[in-house]
Design a protein around this motif. Structure first.
Motif, PDB file in Angstrom:
ATOM      1  N   ALA A  86      10.496   2.675 -17.479  1.00 42.01           N
ATOM      2  CA  ALA A  86      10.764   1.801 -16.340  1.00 42.01           C
ATOM      3  C   ALA A  86      11.649   0.624 -16.713  1.00 42.01           C
ATOM      4  O   ALA A  86      12.215  -0.031 -15.838  1.00 42.01           O
ATOM      5  CB  ALA A  86       9.446   1.289 -15.751  1.00 42.01           C
ATOM      6  N   CYS A  87      11.777   0.336 -18.015  1.00 40.93           N
ATOM      7  CA  CYS A  87      12.626  -0.777 -18.443  1.00 40.93           C
ATOM      8  C   CYS A  87      14.029  -0.300 -18.809  1.00 40.93           C
ATOM      9  O   CYS A  87      14.827  -1.068 -19.322  1.00 40.93           O
ATOM     10  CB  CYS A  87      11.998  -1.515 -19.629  1.00 40.93           C
ATOM     11  N   ASN A  88      14.335   0.967 -18.532  1.00 41.17           N
ATOM     12  CA  ASN A  88      15.655   1.466 -18.901  1.00 41.17           C
ATOM     13  C   ASN A  88      16.280   2.365 -17.846  1.00 41.17           C
ATOM     14  O   ASN A  88      17.494   2.529 -17.811  1.00 41.17           O
ATOM     15  CB  ASN A  88      15.567   2.240 -20.223  1.00 41.17           C
ATOM     16  N   ILE A  89      15.466   2.951 -16.961  1.00 41.51           N
ATOM     17  CA  ILE A  89      15.963   3.947 -16.021  1.00 41.51           C
ATOM     18  C   ILE A  89      17.044   3.386 -15.098  1.00 41.51           C
ATOM     19  O   ILE A  89      17.917   4.109 -14.623  1.00 41.51           O
ATOM     20  CB  ILE A  89      14.797   4.530 -15.186  1.00 41.51           C
ATOM     21  N   ALA A  90      17.028   2.062 -14.870  1.00 39.95           N
ATOM     22  CA  ALA A  90      17.992   1.464 -13.952  1.00 39.95           C
ATOM     23  C   ALA A  90      19.426   1.568 -14.448  1.00 39.95           C
ATOM     24  O   ALA A  90      20.356   1.359 -13.678  1.00 39.95           O
ATOM     25  CB  ALA A  90      17.636   0.002 -13.681  1.00 39.95           C
ATOM     26  N   MET A  91      19.627   1.910 -15.716  1.00 37.22           N
ATOM     27  CA  MET A  91      20.997   2.049 -16.207  1.00 37.22           C
ATOM     28  C   MET A  91      21.733   3.203 -15.531  1.00 37.22           C
ATOM     29  O   MET A  91      22.956   3.278 -15.572  1.00 37.22           O
ATOM     30  CB  MET A  91      21.017   2.228 -17.718  1.00 37.22           C
ATOM     31  N   ALA A  92      20.975   4.101 -14.869  1.00 36.70           N
ATOM     32  CA  ALA A  92      21.613   5.188 -14.130  1.00 36.70           C
ATOM     33  C   ALA A  92      22.532   4.642 -13.042  1.00 36.70           C
ATOM     34  O   ALA A  92      23.451   5.328 -12.589  1.00 36.70           O
ATOM     35  CB  ALA A  92      20.551   6.100 -13.510  1.00 36.70           C
ATOM     36  N   ALA A  93      22.308   3.395 -12.627  1.00 38.83           N
ATOM     37  CA  ALA A  93      23.150   2.773 -11.608  1.00 38.83           C
ATOM     38  C   ALA A  93      24.576   2.584 -12.084  1.00 38.83           C
ATOM     39  O   ALA A  93      25.473   2.338 -11.282  1.00 38.83           O
ATOM     40  CB  ALA A  93      22.562   1.424 -11.189  1.00 38.83           C
ATOM     41  N   ALA A  94      24.816   2.693 -13.385  1.00 36.65           N
ATOM     42  CA  ALA A  94      26.158   2.485 -13.917  1.00 36.65           C
ATOM     43  C   ALA A  94      27.057   3.705 -13.723  1.00 36.65           C
ATOM     44  O   ALA A  94      28.263   3.625 -13.938  1.00 36.65           O
ATOM     45  CB  ALA A  94      26.095   2.153 -15.409  1.00 36.65           C
ATOM     46  N   VAL A  95      26.489   4.845 -13.306  1.00 35.17           N
ATOM     47  CA  VAL A  95      27.276   6.077 -13.183  1.00 35.17           C
ATOM     48  C   VAL A  95      28.411   5.914 -12.187  1.00 35.17           C
ATOM     49  O   VAL A  95      29.554   6.300 -12.451  1.00 35.17           O
ATOM     50  CB  VAL A  95      26.365   7.257 -12.788  1.00 35.17           C
ATOM     51  N   GLY A  96      28.125   5.345 -11.002  1.00 30.81           N
ATOM     52  CA  GLY A  96      29.170   5.150 -10.002  1.00 30.81           C
ATOM     53  C   GLY A  96      30.290   4.253 -10.501  1.00 30.81           C
ATOM     54  O   GLY A  96      31.466   4.633 -10.461  1.00 30.81           O
ATOM     55  N   PRO A  97      29.969   3.042 -10.992  1.00 28.54           N
ATOM     56  CA  PRO A  97      31.020   2.171 -11.517  1.00 28.54           C
ATOM     57  C   PRO A  97      31.782   2.787 -12.692  1.00 28.54           C
ATOM     58  O   PRO A  97      32.987   2.569 -12.827  1.00 28.54           O
ATOM     59  CB  PRO A  97      30.229   0.929 -11.973  1.00 28.54           C
ATOM     60  N   MET A  98      31.112   3.553 -13.561  1.00 33.16           N
ATOM     61  CA  MET A  98      31.815   4.186 -14.678  1.00 33.16           C
ATOM     62  C   MET A  98      32.839   5.183 -14.159  1.00 33.16           C
ATOM     63  O   MET A  98      33.946   5.296 -14.687  1.00 33.16           O
ATOM     64  CB  MET A  98      30.830   4.880 -15.620  1.00 33.16           C
ATOM     65  N   SER A  99      32.493   5.913 -13.109  1.00 30.19           N
ATOM     66  CA  SER A  99      33.433   6.874 -12.534  1.00 30.19           C
ATOM     67  C   SER A  99      34.641   6.155 -11.953  1.00 30.19           C
ATOM     68  O   SER A  99      35.775   6.593 -12.106  1.00 30.19           O
ATOM     69  CB  SER A  99      32.728   7.686 -11.435  1.00 30.19           C
ATOM     70  N   GLN A 100      34.393   5.038 -11.309  1.00 29.16           N
ATOM     71  CA  GLN A 100      35.477   4.250 -10.725  1.00 29.16           C
ATOM     72  C   GLN A 100      36.388   3.683 -11.809  1.00 29.16           C
ATOM     73  O   GLN A 100      37.603   3.673 -11.666  1.00 29.16           O
ATOM     74  CB  GLN A 100      34.894   3.113  -9.882  1.00 29.16           C
ATOM     75  N   ALA A 101      35.789   3.232 -12.909  1.00 26.10           N
ATOM     76  CA  ALA A 101      36.577   2.652 -13.989  1.00 26.10           C
ATOM     77  C   ALA A 101      37.421   3.691 -14.703  1.00 26.10           C
ATOM     78  O   ALA A 101      38.376   3.365 -15.383  1.00 26.10           O
ATOM     79  CB  ALA A 101      35.664   1.957 -15.000  1.00 26.10           C
ATOM     80  N   GLY A 102      37.056   4.974 -14.538  1.00 26.78           N
ATOM     81  CA  GLY A 102      37.840   6.031 -15.159  1.00 26.78           C
ATOM     82  C   GLY A 102      39.221   6.156 -14.553  1.00 26.78           C
ATOM     83  O   GLY A 102      40.171   6.561 -15.204  1.00 26.78           O
ATOM     84  N   GLY A 103      39.336   5.789 -13.265  1.00 26.75           N
ATOM     85  CA  GLY A 103      40.636   5.819 -12.607  1.00 26.75           C
ATOM     86  C   GLY A 103      40.973   7.194 -12.084  1.00 26.75           C
ATOM     87  O   GLY A 103      40.543   8.214 -12.592  1.00 26.75           O
ATOM     88  N   ALA A 104      41.764   7.233 -11.042  1.00 30.89           N
ATOM     89  CA  ALA A 104      42.132   8.502 -10.431  1.00 30.89           C
ATOM     90  C   ALA A 104      42.966   9.362 -11.353  1.00 30.89           C
ATOM     91  O   ALA A 104      42.896  10.579 -11.338  1.00 30.89           O
ATOM     92  CB  ALA A 104      42.897   8.240  -9.126  1.00 30.89           C
ATOM     93  N   GLY A 105      43.800   8.725 -12.193  1.00 32.07           N
ATOM     94  CA  GLY A 105      44.661   9.506 -13.065  1.00 32.07           C
ATOM     95  C   GLY A 105      43.985   9.988 -14.314  1.00 32.07           C
ATOM     96  O   GLY A 105      44.530  10.792 -15.058  1.00 32.07           O
TER      97      GLY A 105
END
Length: 310
Positions: A86-105
């Protein structure tokens, strides 16, 4: 802004707000439901302890850490074992921002470039983890996290957990609302900065973590008296925490041949919806679990439980 542009903005606002409101309400409901259903006994003991015992080849809780190398190995393994606590599962929230930071190209540039967001997440996380490990060894038993005392019937170390995870949870909720445009976004048009900030918040999980294996690691680091060991051990603990999520992120990219990132990057509204929903849901979970359910376990208020986690 002309009258026409202002009218168009009002029209778009009226059209998008109901959708954002639905995402917010859905995220809040999902976070509360997860807090109700969560079983720390199953995640911490059945999953976490068994994973650590299997990888280390001995009883992780009851076997003394023998030396620096063993301590550093224990740090990574216990971090891996605590991935779904329960003190770590919230890191799953980073998946969306990580995908965005990858960039379309990025989908055309190979796996190495696609995994750049994981690197940025790690930068923020390592900075906080290393600093806390270094300072933690210097402060030692003066930290509430290492205390065996109680206050008002609550273990002092859990009071620190409540404060830390409550603050981080609120930060997640704010970032989720900001991603949806409900609140000012400090990371608008700066997806990399958003991921680094999320990495710092993930690194901050160590500051509140009451996980028994982490507590054992912390005591070992303090006993060495070497703050560099503390910094190294905490960095390895954090790397263990994100290893599975990073592997799953890479797997999704490989299996979909980059289409997952393309699908998100193709629509800013879609990226905002995924990012906002995850951040709000997991932020609410942290606040409700640590600041409502946990105190209820010690007689402060009431919180619903399931037959398996009461």
């Amino acid at each position: 802004m002309t009258v026409t542009e202002r009218g168009r903005a009002v029209h778009l606002s009226a059209r998008t707000h109901p959708r954002s409101r639905g995402i917010v309400l859905g995220g809040v409901a999902a976070g509360v439901l997860l807090a109700v259903l969560w079983s720390y006994e199953f995640v911490d003991h059945v999953i976490g302890d068994n994973v650590a015992n299997t990888l280390l080849g001995h009883d992780a809780k009851n076997t003394a850490i023998g030396g620096t190398v063993a301590g550093l190995v224990f740090a990574f393994v216990s971090g891996l074992a605590g991935t779904f606590t329960a003190c770590n599962i919230a890191m799953a929230a980073a998946v969306g921002p990580m995908s965005q930071a990858g960039g379309a190209g990025a989908t055309r540039a190979g796996l190495r470039v696609l995994l750049r967001p994981v690197g940025w997440l790690t930068v923020g996380m390592v900075a906080v983890a290393a600093t806390y490990g270094f300072v933690g060894v210097l402060l030692g038993d003066r930290l509430p996290q290492l205390s065996t005392g109680t206050v008002g019937g609550l273990p002092v170390r859990l009071v620190q957990s409540m404060v830390v995870f409550g603050v981080i949870g609120l930060a997640f909720v704010y970032l989720g609302l900001a991603a949806l445009g409900t609140l000012p976004d400090p990371f608008a048009h700066r997806p990399v900065a958003r991921v680094v900030a999320l990495g710092a918040l993930v690194g901050g999980f160590l500051i509140g973590r009451p996980y028994p294996l982490f507590n054992k690691l912390f005591h070992w680091a303090v006993d060495t008296g070497n703050p560099l060991y503390g910094a190294g051990a905490f960095v390895l603990q954090s790397l263990g925490n994100i290893a599975i999520v990073a592997a799953l992120f890479a797997l999704v990219i490989v299996v979909t041949r980059g289409r997952f990132v393309q699908w998100l990057a193709a629509s800013p509204a879609r990226t905002a919806a995924v990012t906002g929903a995850l951040l709000i849901a997991l932020g609410v979970f942290m606040v409700v679990y640590w600041d409502v359910r946990l105190p209820a376990m010690f007689g402060y208020g009431w919180f619903p439980t399931m037959p398996y986690n009461g």
